[in-house]
Motif scaffolding. Structure first.
Motif, mmCIF file in Angstrom:
data_model
loop_
_atom_site.group_PDB
_atom_site.id
_atom_site.type_symbol
_atom_site.label_atom_id
_atom_site.label_comp_id
_atom_site.label_asym_id
_atom_site.label_seq_id
_atom_site.Cartn_x
_atom_site.Cartn_y
_atom_site.Cartn_z
ATOM 1 N N SER B 219 0.746 -1.417 0.125
ATOM 2 C CA SER B 219 0.061 -0.021 -0.040
ATOM 3 C C SER B 219 0.742 1.262 0.011
ATOM 4 O O SER B 219 1.888 1.407 0.547
ATOM 5 C CB SER B 219 -0.782 0.116 1.101
ATOM 6 O OG SER B 219 -0.365 -0.178 2.267
ATOM 7 N N ASN B 221 0.934 5.336 0.068
ATOM 8 C CA ASN B 221 0.571 6.755 0.525
ATOM 9 C C ASN B 221 1.014 7.880 0.136
ATOM 10 O O ASN B 221 2.105 8.219 0.907
ATOM 11 C CB ASN B 221 0.070 6.467 2.092
ATOM 12 C CG ASN B 221 -0.970 7.563 2.505
ATOM 13 O OD1 ASN B 221 -1.217 8.743 1.870
ATOM 14 N ND2 ASN B 221 -1.656 7.332 3.838
ATOM 15 N N ALA B 224 -0.599 11.489 3.838
ATOM 16 C CA ALA B 224 -1.784 11.204 4.877
ATOM 17 C C ALA B 224 -1.965 12.230 5.739
ATOM 18 O O ALA B 224 -3.226 11.996 6.382
ATOM 19 C CB ALA B 224 -1.316 10.094 5.768
ATOM 20 N N ARG B 272 -6.232 7.956 0.696
ATOM 21 C CA ARG B 272 -5.981 6.459 1.161
ATOM 22 C C ARG B 272 -5.197 5.676 0.489
ATOM 23 O O ARG B 272 -4.884 5.782 -0.840
ATOM 24 C CB ARG B 272 -7.419 5.615 1.392
ATOM 25 C CG ARG B 272 -8.476 6.443 1.987
ATOM 26 C CD ARG B 272 -9.794 5.537 1.758
ATOM 27 N NE ARG B 272 -10.207 5.641 0.616
ATOM 28 C CZ ARG B 272 -11.131 6.539 0.172
ATOM 29 N NH1 ARG B 272 -11.548 7.426 1.063
ATOM 30 N NH2 ARG B 272 -11.489 6.481 -1.163
ATOM 31 N N SER B 273 -4.595 4.504 1.091
ATOM 32 C CA SER B 273 -3.742 3.865 0.331
ATOM 33 C C SER B 273 -4.385 2.770 -0.485
ATOM 34 O O SER B 273 -5.545 2.257 -0.079
ATOM 35 C CB SER B 273 -2.799 2.929 1.199
ATOM 36 O OG SER B 273 -2.073 3.712 1.883
ATOM 37 N N SER B 304 -3.318 5.348 -4.907
ATOM 38 C CA SER B 304 -4.044 5.842 -3.777
ATOM 39 C C SER B 304 -5.383 6.418 -4.117
ATOM 40 O O SER B 304 -5.409 6.509 -5.438
ATOM 41 C CB SER B 304 -3.118 6.752 -3.076
ATOM 42 O OG SER B 304 -2.812 7.887 -4.045
#
Lengths: 182, 466
Positions: B219, B221, B224, B272-273, B304
Motif C-alpha cells: 500500500s 500513501n 496522509a 487512502r492507500s 492511492s
C-alpha cells in the motif's frame, strides 16, 4: 457513437463510459415504460434507477439471445412489478362478464401519449399493472397469472376493470371537451 | 357480450407507447453511478482484503518457519542418570555372570539399533555411536549389584577395547549415583530441519555475484496528512455548471459559506492507500558470508485514492477535471476555475522508477536465511495520473515536462527483512517485507502542501548466485 455490441462489451468489462452511453441510449424509452407502471415521475425514476443498476450488475449474463433493448425492457418491467407487487391484491375481484356488459368501443386515436399515460397512472395499481402487461406488452392472461402468481380469472377481471375505468375517463374527457366548444 | 380481443384498442395503445420517450432527471444517473461506485469500492476492498490475507498468510508461514528453525534440539550427555528409556522390545537379551554369580542381564541391541535408532531419538547425530549406545545400555542397567568388585561388562566384540568398563570404582554407591565416565564427544547443534547431514558449505569469503528478479505489492500513501485546502472553492453543480457555476472568488455570499467549508474539507480529504504493484531486477555482490550489496531497477505503479467534491472546470470547453487538495494546484490557470460538485472518488496513481542501493546483513544462516536489509533509492516520477471516478470527469496525466505538484526526482530510505530459502545450489526464493519512505518533502515550491510518500509492501524474489 460506438456500436451497441461494443457498448455491451464495455459494460460487461465494467467500463463506466460505456455504461453511461448505454444508459443514455435507453433511458428515455425505459423511463416511459417505468412511468406506465408507476403513479408518479419520482416513483418511475426510482424504478429506472433500480432497473439500470440491475442491468449493469447482470449484463455479463446477457448472451445476445434477444435484442439488448428487449432484455433491458424485461428487467425494467420486472423491477416495476417488484415495486408494485405488494399493492397488487388490494382491490377485490369483480365478475368479468358483468364488466363486459354494456361496454362500448374505446378509441385513443385522438389522445396524446402524455394524456394516455396520465389515465393509465390513475388506474388502481392492480388494474394498471395488468392492463400494461396485457394491452401494451402483449402478454397472455395465463402468462400474467404466472408472473404475478394470481388466478387467470383475476388477471382477466382486473384487465376488464381497467378498460371500464379508462372508458369512463375517456367519456368524461370527451364530454368536457364538447362542453368547452359549445 | 363484447370480446375485448376483437377491437383494435390494444393495438392503438401499443402503437402509442411504441416510441414513447420521457427524459428522466439527471439525478437518476447520479444515483446509478453512486451505487455502481459503491459496488466497485466494495469489490476493491474485497480484493485488497484478499491480498492482505495472502500477505498475512505468507508472513505467518514465514514466522512459523523461522520459529521452528530457531528451535535447536541439543543432545545432552547423561549427567543426572535420568536417561530416556529405550524401547527394547524384540531385542535379544544376553546374560552375563560375574565372578560372584550375580546375574547381570544386558539387553543386546544390535549395532544398527544401538548406533542409529537410539541416538536419533533427540534428532541429533553423534559420532562414535557404538560407544554411546553401550553407555546408554550400561546406564540402564541400574541393577541391584551385590558385589561389584570384579564385575566385567562384556560388550560387543566389535569394540571391546573401548567398551570394557571396570566397575570397581562403583563400590558403595547407590544406583542413582552410578555415572559412567563422561564422554568427551562433540555434540553438535542441529536445526529442526536437519534430519540428515545438512552442513552448509561455509567459509566463502571471496566476492561473488548474484542477481534476482522480484515482484511485490503493497500500500502506498503519497500524503496522509493534508489538513487544509489550498484554495477556497466556489459553488456549482457537476451536471449543470453553466447555470450555477461561479468562478473562484466571484461569490462571497454567506449562504455558500457552510457548503464551501464542507467542500474544502472534502477536497482536502486524506489520501487512502490502495494496492500497488512493483517489479524489479537487481544484481548484487556477495562480499562475504553475511554481507551482500545490491542495486538494480525497480518499477512501481503506486496507487492511492480519496474523495473530492471539487472539480477544475475549463470554461472554454466546459470539461471537468478532478481536483483535490493533494493532487495539484498548478493545473488551475486562465480559463480554469474550481467548481463544487457532488462528492466523487478520486484516484492518484504514480508510475515511479527507482534505483535502489541496498545492503543486507545475514543474521541467521540456516535452512532459511534471514537478513536485515537497509538502503536508499533514487526515485523518478515517470507519470502521475489523476482520475475522478465519474465519466463526466476527465483524467489528468502529468509527465516530466508538465507543471505538477510533485518533484520529478526524490530520494527515499528503505528497510526490510529478507527471508530466503535456498532450494538449489545456486537458487533461492525469498520474501521481504519492506518499508520505504521519502527522505524529504517531494512536492515542488508551487504546491501548497507537503508530501512524504510511504510504501509498505511485500516483495517476493528469485535469486541466482553466479
Amino acid at each position: 457513437m460506438p456500436r451497441t455490441k461494443e457498448l455491451i462489451k464495455g459494460c460487461q468489462n465494467g467500463d463506466r463510459k460505456s455504461q453511461y452511453q448505454l444508459y443514455q441510449q435507453f433511458s428515455s424509452g425505459m423511463m416511459a415504460v417505468a412511468m406506465r407502471y408507476s403513479k408518479s415521475t419520482q416513483e418511475a425514476e426510482d424504478i429506472l434507477q433500480e432497473g439500470f443498476i440491475k442491468i449493469f450488475q447482470n449484463i455479463k449474463k446477457f448472451r445476445g439471445e434477444s435484442s439488448i433493448g428487449y432484455w433491458i425492457k424485461r428487467i425494467i418491467i420486472n423491477t416495476a412489478l417488484n415495486h408494485q407487487r405488494s399493492k397488487l391484491y388490494l382491490y377485490p375481484m369483480v365478475d368479468v362478464d358483468e364488466l363486459k356488459e354494456g361496454m362500448g368501443s374505446l378509441s385513443v386515436d385522438n389522445l396524446a401519449v402524455e394524456d394516455l399515460m396520465d389515465l393509465i397512472q390513475q388506474l388502481p395499481t392492480g388494474c394498471q399493472v395488468i392492463f400494461n402487461l396485457y394491452a401494451v406488452e402483449g402478454y397472455q392472461h395465463k402468462e400474467i397469472a404466472e408472473m404475478l402468481d394470481i388466478n387467470i380469472g383475476t388477471s382477466k377481471s382486473q384487465y376488464a376493470r381497467a378498460r371500464k375505468i379508462l372508458m369512463e375517463q375517456l367519456e368524461k374527457q370527451s364530454k368536457w371537451g364538447n362542453e368547452r366548444f359549445q | 357480450m363484447k370480446d375485448f380481443n376483437k377491437d383494435n384498442f390494444n393495438d392503438s395503445v401499443r402503437d402509442k407507447f411504441a416510441r414513447a420517450e420521457v427524459q428522466p432527471g439527471n439525478n437518476v444517473w447520479e444515483g446509478i453511478e453512486a451505487e455502481l461506485l459503491k459496488q466497485d469500492n466494495k469489490r476493491m476492498q474485497k480484493k485488497a482484503a484478499f491480498y492482505r490475507n495472502v500477505a498475512a498468510a505468507v508472513i505467518l508461514i514465514a514466522l512459523v518457519s523461522i520459529y521452528f528453525n530457531l528451535q535447536d534440539f541439543t543432545f545432552k550427555t547423561n549427567q543426572d542418570g535420568a536417561f530416556t528409556p529405550i524401547e527394547l522390545e524384540n531385542q535379544q537379551v544376553k546374560t552375563f555372570l560375574s565372578n560372584n554369580n550375580d546375574v547381570l542381564t544386558m539387553p543386546q541391541i544390535s549395532d544398527e539399533r544401538a548406533g542409529k535408532s537410539i541416538l536419533k531419538q533427540n534428532e541429533t547425530v553423534i559420532a562414535n555411536v557404538n560407544t554411546q549406545g553401550k553407555l546408554s545400555q550400561s546406564n540402564n542397567l541400574s541393577l541391584p549389584i551385590a558385589d561389584r568388585q570384579s564385575i566385567e561388562v562384556v560388550t560387543s566384540p566389535l569394540d571391546r577395547d573401548n567398551s570394557e568398563i571396570s566397575l570397581s570404582k562403583l563400590d558403595g554407591k547407590t544406583p542413582a549415583e552410578i555415572y559412567l565416565p563422561q564422554m568427551q564427544k562433540e555434540v553438535k547443534k542441529v536445526s529442526y530441519f536437519a534430519v540428515s547431514d545438512l552442513e552448509k558449505s561455509k567459509g566463502k569469503s571471496e566476492i561473488a555475484w548474484n542477481t534476482n528478479v522480484n515482484i511485490g505489492s503493497g500500500s502506498f500513501n503519497p500524503n496522509a496528512e493534508i489538513t487544509s485546502s489550498p484554495v477556497s472553492s466556489s459553488v456549482s453543480s457537476l451536471n449543470n455548471p453553466g447555470i450555477a457555476g461561479r468562478t473562484n472568488g466571484e461569490t462571497t455570499d454567506a449562504a455558500y459559506r457552510q457548503e464551501r467549508e464542507t467542500v474544502e474539507d472534502l477536497s482536502s480529504a486524506p489520501m487512502r492507500s490502495n494496492v500497488s504493484f512493483t517489479i524489479g531486477v537487481h544484481a548484487g555482490l556477495v562480499i562475504n558470508e553475511k554481507l551482500n550489496i545490491k542495486s538494480g531497477l525497480q518499477f512501481g505503479n503506486y496507487r492511492s485514492s480519496s474523495n473530492s467534491s471539487t472539480v477544475v472546470r475549463d470554461k472554454n470547453s466546459d470539461l471537468f477535471y478532478p481536483y483535490h487538495g493533494a493532487s495539484s494546484s498548478t493545473e488551475i490557470s486562465d480559463g480554469r476555475v474550481i467548481n463544487v460538485t457532488s462528492e466523487y472518488d478520486f484516484y492518484n496513481d504514480f508510475q515511479i522508477l527507482s534505483i535502489p542501493l541496498m545492503a543486507s546483513y545475514k543474521i541467521l544462516d540456516r535452512k532459511l536465511d534471514i537478513a536485515l536489509v537497509a538502503g536508499a533509492t533514487a526515485d523518478f516520477i515517470l507519470k502521475n495520473t489523476i482520475r475522478g471516478g465519474s465519466d463526466q470527469i476527465y483524467d489528468v496525466t502529468f509527465d516530466q515536462n508538465d507543471r505538477q505538484s510533485y518533484k520529478n526526482i526524490f530520494a527515499s530510505g528503505i528497510a526490510g527483512i529478507e527471508i530466503s530459502y535456498p532450494f538449489a545450489d545456486r537458487y533461492a526464493l525469498s520474501i521481504m517485507p519492506t518499508y520505504k519512505r521519502a527522505l524529504t518533502n517531494v512536492t515542488t515550491d508551487s504546491a501548497t502542501f507537503n508530501s512524504m510518500p510511504a510504501f509498505m509492501g511485500l516483495n517476493m524474489s528469485l535469486a541466482y548466485l553466479f
